[in-house]
Each structure stands twice: as C-alpha cells, then as structure tokens.
Design a protein around this motif. Structure first.
Motif, PDB file in Angstrom:
ATOM      1  N   ALA A 168       0.846  -1.198   0.000  1.00 22.51           N
ATOM      2  CA  ALA A 168       0.000   0.000   0.000  1.00 22.51           C
ATOM      3  C   ALA A 168       0.877   1.242   0.000  1.00 22.51           C
ATOM      4  N   ARG A 169       0.296   2.350  -0.411  1.00 23.73           N
ATOM      5  CA  ARG A 169       0.917   3.662  -0.266  1.00 23.73           C
ATOM      6  C   ARG A 169       0.349   4.308   0.991  1.00 23.73           C
ATOM      7  N   ILE A 178      -2.236   8.621   9.471  1.00 24.07           N
ATOM      8  CA  ILE A 178      -1.815   8.401   8.098  1.00 24.07           C
ATOM      9  C   ILE A 178      -2.998   7.828   7.319  1.00 24.07           C
ATOM     10  N   ALA A 179      -2.911   7.878   6.014  1.00 26.41           N
ATOM     11  CA  ALA A 179      -3.945   7.327   5.140  1.00 26.41           C
ATOM     12  C   ALA A 179      -3.314   6.282   4.236  1.00 26.41           C
ATOM     13  N   LEU A 180      -3.967   5.123   4.120  1.00 24.43           N
ATOM     14  CA  LEU A 180      -3.444   4.005   3.338  1.00 24.43           C
ATOM     15  C   LEU A 180      -4.306   3.767   2.109  1.00 24.43           C
ATOM     16  N   ALA A 246      -7.780   4.492   3.457  1.00 19.57           N
ATOM     17  CA  ALA A 246      -8.226   4.002   4.759  1.00 19.57           C
ATOM     18  C   ALA A 246      -7.462   4.746   5.845  1.00 19.57           C
ATOM     19  N   GLY A 247      -8.169   5.241   6.845  1.00 25.67           N
ATOM     20  CA  GLY A 247      -7.533   5.978   7.925  1.00 25.67           C
ATOM     21  C   GLY A 247      -6.863   5.047   8.924  1.00 25.67           C
ATOM     22  N   TYR A 248      -5.712   5.457   9.406  1.00 27.95           N
ATOM     23  CA  TYR A 248      -4.949   4.657  10.363  1.00 27.95           C
ATOM     24  C   TYR A 248      -4.343   5.610  11.374  1.00 27.95           C
ATOM     25  N   LEU A 249      -4.773   5.479  12.631  1.00 25.46           N
ATOM     26  CA  LEU A 249      -4.273   6.317  13.711  1.00 25.46           C
ATOM     27  C   LEU A 249      -3.093   5.630  14.378  1.00 25.46           C
ATOM     28  N   LEU A 250      -1.936   6.271  14.366  1.00 28.33           N
ATOM     29  CA  LEU A 250      -0.766   5.759  15.080  1.00 28.33           C
ATOM     30  C   LEU A 250      -0.746   6.446  16.438  1.00 28.33           C
ATOM     31  N   ARG A 261      -4.468   2.199  15.532  1.00 29.39           N
ATOM     32  CA  ARG A 261      -5.905   1.965  15.596  1.00 29.39           C
ATOM     33  C   ARG A 261      -6.504   2.243  14.222  1.00 29.39           C
ATOM     34  N   ALA A 262      -7.176   1.229  13.658  1.00 27.98           N
ATOM     35  CA  ALA A 262      -7.799   1.389  12.347  1.00 27.98           C
ATOM     36  C   ALA A 262      -9.030   2.275  12.467  1.00 27.98           C
TER      37      ALA A 262
END
Length: 274
Positions: A168-169, A178-180, A246-250, A261-262
């Motif tokens: 993924a990017r 971040i966004a995947l 897709a949002g991804y919280l680090l 956290r997805a």
C-alpha cells in the motif's frame, strides 16, 4: 479488590489464555503507573506501562480467543501507554519492520482462527502436523517521503512455507494519522521442505534437467495480483474510483513499540520492532 485477589480471579477464569501470575504482574504494573502524575512522566513510568502491556498480551496468541474481561485490562494498559505519546509522532522512528503481538481487528483474527480450525486437535498427540500454521505477521514501513507500507504474513504447511504480502501507499495526514491506499498483493518466497525436495529429486539418484526445472520454478514462484479492500470496492462501484484511503491512527510510537488503531473498520494493533 486487591491485586492478588484480581490475579486469583484471572487465574481461575483465563488460565487457558493467560496464566494468573503473568496477569497479576501486569495488573500490578498497570496499577503502579495509573496514579495521577503531577509532574512530567519519567522514562521509568513509561517503561513500566509498556512492560505491563507486554505482560498482558504475552499469552494471548496475538489476541485470538481473549475473553472480554482480559480484553478490558489490555485496553486499559494500552491507553496508559498511549498517554505517554505527545501531540505528534516522531515519524523518523517509523521506518522498519514491526512484528504484530496483539490485535482486535476483525480482518486479521479470522486468519489466526483458520490455523485453529484446521489443527488436528486430539490427533496432534500422534505427531500429525498441522495442515496450516500462521507464522509471524509484520508491518514494514519505509520513510514518509517514500510512503510505502507492506503487511506481511508468513504461512507454513507440512511441505512448504510461503509469504503473503499486501502493498500500500501511505501519506501523513496529521501528527498521528496516516492514510493508506492498498494497491497489490503477492504470494511468494516459497520454500519446500527437505522431504518434499527429496521426493522430487531423490539424493541417491542423479538429478535430471526436469527435476532442476521443477525445483527452480518452485524457488522462483511468485503470484502477483491487484488487491482492493472492501471499502475500495464499494467506492469503485459508486464513484468509479478505487483509490479511497483508509484511515490509520498511530497512537504511540517509540524506538521499539508501535500502537495503531484502524479508523472505520475499527481494531487495534500492538507491534514491537523486529
């Protein structure tokens, strides 16, 4: 309720998932770090909180079959670790290979369940190997400038081992988010067992060109295909675009621990640096 009483209850209700002593130690560490902090938290406080989280997830098989009560304790320990994270991550610490040690994600737990349902069960005492074993699961990040992330799952069967990788990017959207965009997947790094190789090319017989070709083809095997998440497929059906991110919280990042956290599907992930 005292820590000893709590540990005793856990030992009675979760002995198949997490031994009571390990949970009692983890709860003790969590209780020791849960008091209000008037000054800046020390490095020792942070390390104690991290160790409490590690102790709680140690015997959970990466989150498979965790009981509700234990999951609550893990969530509390995770939130405690996350409280030591400032408003922004040091993204320079993100690149590298991170090993998954715990998750609640609904798209990962079924992979771990597959190994359980395919296990030989009572027949395992006769030495019958499992038809499928799920090995280590990783996330590998490059630098934010390059913006590549890979989800890596290692599988093993009685005759082979292979690796499934989803690429993924990713783009940094804020101090912790971040966004995947998932793009492709590949199945490869196939390695056959010594027994399977001996079956194809017995050591006591001369190896012909056909046997060499078969072994070479197996070693170089790689299957590549496009990979799209359910959200991407739904977006493509409606908007004719499949590059929805897709949002991804680090929520926590340091030299040796990463917590994510997805966003959307939900689920939490705890990694340690490989």
């Amino acid at each position: 309720m005292t820590t000893l009483q709590l540990g005793g209850r856990l030992n009675g209700c979760c002995r198949n998932v997490c031994p009571g002593r390990a949970v009692a130690r983890a709860v003790g560490r969590l209780s020791a770090t849960a008091a209000p902090v008037l000054d800046m938290p020390s490095i020792t406080d942070r390390e104690r909180a991290k160790q409490a989280l590690l102790d709680l997830v140690k015997f959970t098989n990466r989150g498979l079959g965790v009981l509700t009560f234990q999951r609550g304790l893990i969530e509390e320990a995770q939130v405690r670790v996350e409280s030591f994270q400032g408003p922004e991550l040091e993204y320079s610490k993100l690149p590298g290979k991170w090993k998954l040690i715990y998750t609640t994600a609904s798209d990962v737990l079924p992979i771990l369940e597959a190994e359980y349902w395919l296990s030989p069960g009572p027949l395992s005492g006769f030495g019958i190997p499992r038809p499928l074993e799920v090995g280590n699961i990783y996330q590998r990040f490059t630098s934010p400038d390059e913006g590549v992330v890979e989800n890596i799952i290692n599988f093993k069967t009685p005759v082979t081992s292979l690796t499934f990788t989803v690429g993924a990017r990713y783009d940094v959207r804020s101090g912790k988010r971040i966004a995947l965009v998932f793009e492709n997947a590949r199945l490869g790094e196939l390695k056959i067992s010594e027994a399977a190789e001996a079956l194809i090319a017995p050591a006591l017989l001369p190896r012909g060109s056909l046997q060499h070709m078969i072994l070479l083809a197996l070693n170089e095997f790689q299957l590549k295909f496009q990979f799209r998440t359910a959200a991407q497929l739904a977006s493509q059906a409606v908007t004719q675009r499949d590059n929805i991110a897709a949002g991804y919280l680090l929520s926590y990042l340091d030299e040796d621990m990463l917590i994510g956290r997805a966003i959307g599907l939900g689920g939490t992930f705890v990694f340690v640096r490989e």
